[in-house]
Design a protein around this motif. Structure first.
Motif, mmCIF file in Angstrom:
data_model
loop_
_atom_site.group_PDB
_atom_site.id
_atom_site.type_symbol
_atom_site.label_atom_id
_atom_site.label_comp_id
_atom_site.label_asym_id
_atom_site.label_seq_id
_atom_site.Cartn_x
_atom_site.Cartn_y
_atom_site.Cartn_z
ATOM 1 N N ASP A 197 8.032 51.012 30.606
ATOM 2 C CA ASP A 197 8.897 50.621 31.478
ATOM 3 C C ASP A 197 9.522 49.251 30.662
ATOM 4 O OD1 ASP A 197 11.476 48.899 32.768
ATOM 5 O OD2 ASP A 197 10.676 50.396 34.430
ATOM 6 N N GLU A 198 10.320 48.451 29.561
ATOM 7 C CA GLU A 198 10.114 46.947 28.769
ATOM 8 C C GLU A 198 10.409 46.046 30.282
ATOM 9 O OE1 GLU A 198 12.051 45.255 25.263
ATOM 10 O OE2 GLU A 198 12.272 46.764 25.830
ATOM 11 N N TYR A 199 11.427 46.514 30.998
ATOM 12 C CA TYR A 199 10.975 45.727 32.382
ATOM 13 C C TYR A 199 9.763 45.759 32.950
ATOM 14 C CZ TYR A 199 13.265 43.459 36.421
ATOM 15 O OH TYR A 199 12.676 42.231 37.071
ATOM 16 N N VAL A 200 8.989 46.524 33.318
ATOM 17 C CA VAL A 200 7.799 46.326 34.051
ATOM 18 C C VAL A 200 7.081 45.487 32.904
ATOM 19 C CG1 VAL A 200 6.031 47.905 34.777
ATOM 20 C CG2 VAL A 200 8.629 48.046 35.945
ATOM 21 N N TYR A 201 7.036 46.555 31.656
ATOM 22 C CA TYR A 201 5.714 45.205 30.917
ATOM 23 C C TYR A 201 5.764 43.612 30.819
ATOM 24 C CZ TYR A 201 2.962 44.973 27.015
ATOM 25 O OH TYR A 201 2.232 44.487 26.006
ATOM 26 N N THR A 202 7.182 43.804 30.713
ATOM 27 C CA THR A 202 7.534 42.324 30.721
ATOM 28 C C THR A 202 7.237 41.395 31.818
ATOM 29 O OG1 THR A 202 9.577 42.171 29.034
ATOM 30 C CG2 THR A 202 9.582 40.243 30.142
ATOM 31 N N GLU A 203 6.931 41.993 33.098
ATOM 32 C CA GLU A 203 7.591 41.111 33.881
ATOM 33 C C GLU A 203 5.417 41.143 34.204
ATOM 34 O OE1 GLU A 203 8.430 43.348 37.509
ATOM 35 O OE2 GLU A 203 10.147 42.012 38.257
ATOM 36 N N LEU A 204 4.339 42.452 33.770
ATOM 37 C CA LEU A 204 3.557 42.402 33.573
ATOM 38 C C LEU A 204 2.799 40.719 33.156
ATOM 39 C CD1 LEU A 204 0.940 43.475 34.577
ATOM 40 C CD2 LEU A 204 0.780 44.908 32.976
ATOM 41 N N GLU A 205 3.623 40.921 31.763
ATOM 42 C CA GLU A 205 3.184 39.506 31.348
ATOM 43 C C GLU A 205 2.841 38.168 31.894
ATOM 44 O OE1 GLU A 205 4.345 40.779 26.243
ATOM 45 O OE2 GLU A 205 5.679 40.816 27.665
ATOM 46 N N GLN A 206 4.616 38.269 32.622
ATOM 47 C CA GLN A 206 4.495 37.101 33.323
ATOM 48 C C GLN A 206 3.550 37.542 34.644
ATOM 49 O OE1 GLN A 206 6.691 34.299 32.381
ATOM 50 N NE2 GLN A 206 5.690 33.885 33.997
ATOM 51 N N PHE A 207 3.421 38.676 35.503
ATOM 52 C CA PHE A 207 2.199 38.145 35.957
ATOM 53 C C PHE A 207 0.871 37.313 35.701
ATOM 54 C CE2 PHE A 207 -2.189 40.489 36.875
ATOM 55 C CZ PHE A 207 -1.831 39.656 38.542
ATOM 56 N N TRP A 208 1.191 38.230 34.143
ATOM 57 C CA TRP A 208 -0.711 37.430 33.399
ATOM 58 C C TRP A 208 -0.656 35.951 33.695
ATOM 59 C CZ3 TRP A 208 -5.100 39.297 34.133
ATOM 60 C CH2 TRP A 208 -5.560 40.770 34.186
ATOM 61 N N ILE A 209 0.539 35.860 32.946
ATOM 62 C CA ILE A 209 0.315 34.110 32.259
ATOM 63 C C ILE A 209 0.851 33.524 33.775
ATOM 64 C CG2 ILE A 209 2.587 32.784 32.000
ATOM 65 C CD1 ILE A 209 3.623 33.962 29.890
ATOM 66 N N ASP A 210 1.339 33.765 34.652
ATOM 67 C CA ASP A 210 0.807 33.265 36.498
ATOM 68 C C ASP A 210 -0.157 33.541 36.935
ATOM 69 O OD1 ASP A 210 3.671 32.582 36.110
ATOM 70 O OD2 ASP A 210 4.289 34.568 37.322
ATOM 71 N N PHE A 211 -0.973 34.353 36.655
ATOM 72 C CA PHE A 211 -2.292 34.515 36.674
ATOM 73 C C PHE A 211 -3.141 33.595 36.704
ATOM 74 C CE2 PHE A 211 -6.910 36.323 36.292
ATOM 75 C CZ PHE A 211 -7.103 36.450 38.038
#
Length: 130
Positions: free
Chosen positions: A16-30
């Motif tokens: 899921d591209e939307y979930v993937y984008t959210e995951l990328e943002q999760f790591w940036i925020d982390f």
């Protein structure tokens, strides 16, 4: 501590591209939260550092890397590779060095879970402090 339910929402990141984008943002925020907690200057880092998009702008969606950053101050690089959720314990790391020894890179290969996030935070913090 990040609730288990929040991490579970990323289980479909490879489909899921939307979930993937959210995951990328999760790591940036982390990563930014690690910098904040340790009074490190966010402006000294470029993130993402590696290009993970095709020439048409579509994400490669292979989580290699899911996150990357480079220090403008000391040229150290952090790269996180996220593996499939089936192996719930995987976490390994190593240091890559370039031929000129100017761009040392911490590489973290992991499954996203609470236990690994604690260790990843420690690995990143030790890397950015040296």
């Amino acid at each position: 501590m990040i609730p288990h339910q929040k991490l579970q929402k990323f289980n479909t990141y490879l489909e899921d591209e939307y979930v993937y984008t959210e995951l990328e943002q999760f790591w940036i925020d982390f990563f930014l939260s690690i910098l904040d907690k340790n009074s490190k200057n966010k402006n000294e880092w470029i993130s993402p550092f590696y290009n993970t998009k095709f020439s048409n702008g579509k994400s490669m969606m292979n989580a290699n890397p899911i996150f990357s950053a480079k220090s403008l101050k000391n040229e150290k690089i952090i790269r996180i590779l996220q593996t499939d959720m089936e192996d719930q314990q995987e976490l390994s790391h190593w240091i890559n060095s370039t031929m000129d020894n100017h761009n040392d890179e911490l590489v973290i290969n992991c499954v996203l879970n609470q236990k690994n996030l604690i260790e990843i935070e420690s690995l990143i913090l030790n890397w950015i402090k040296t």
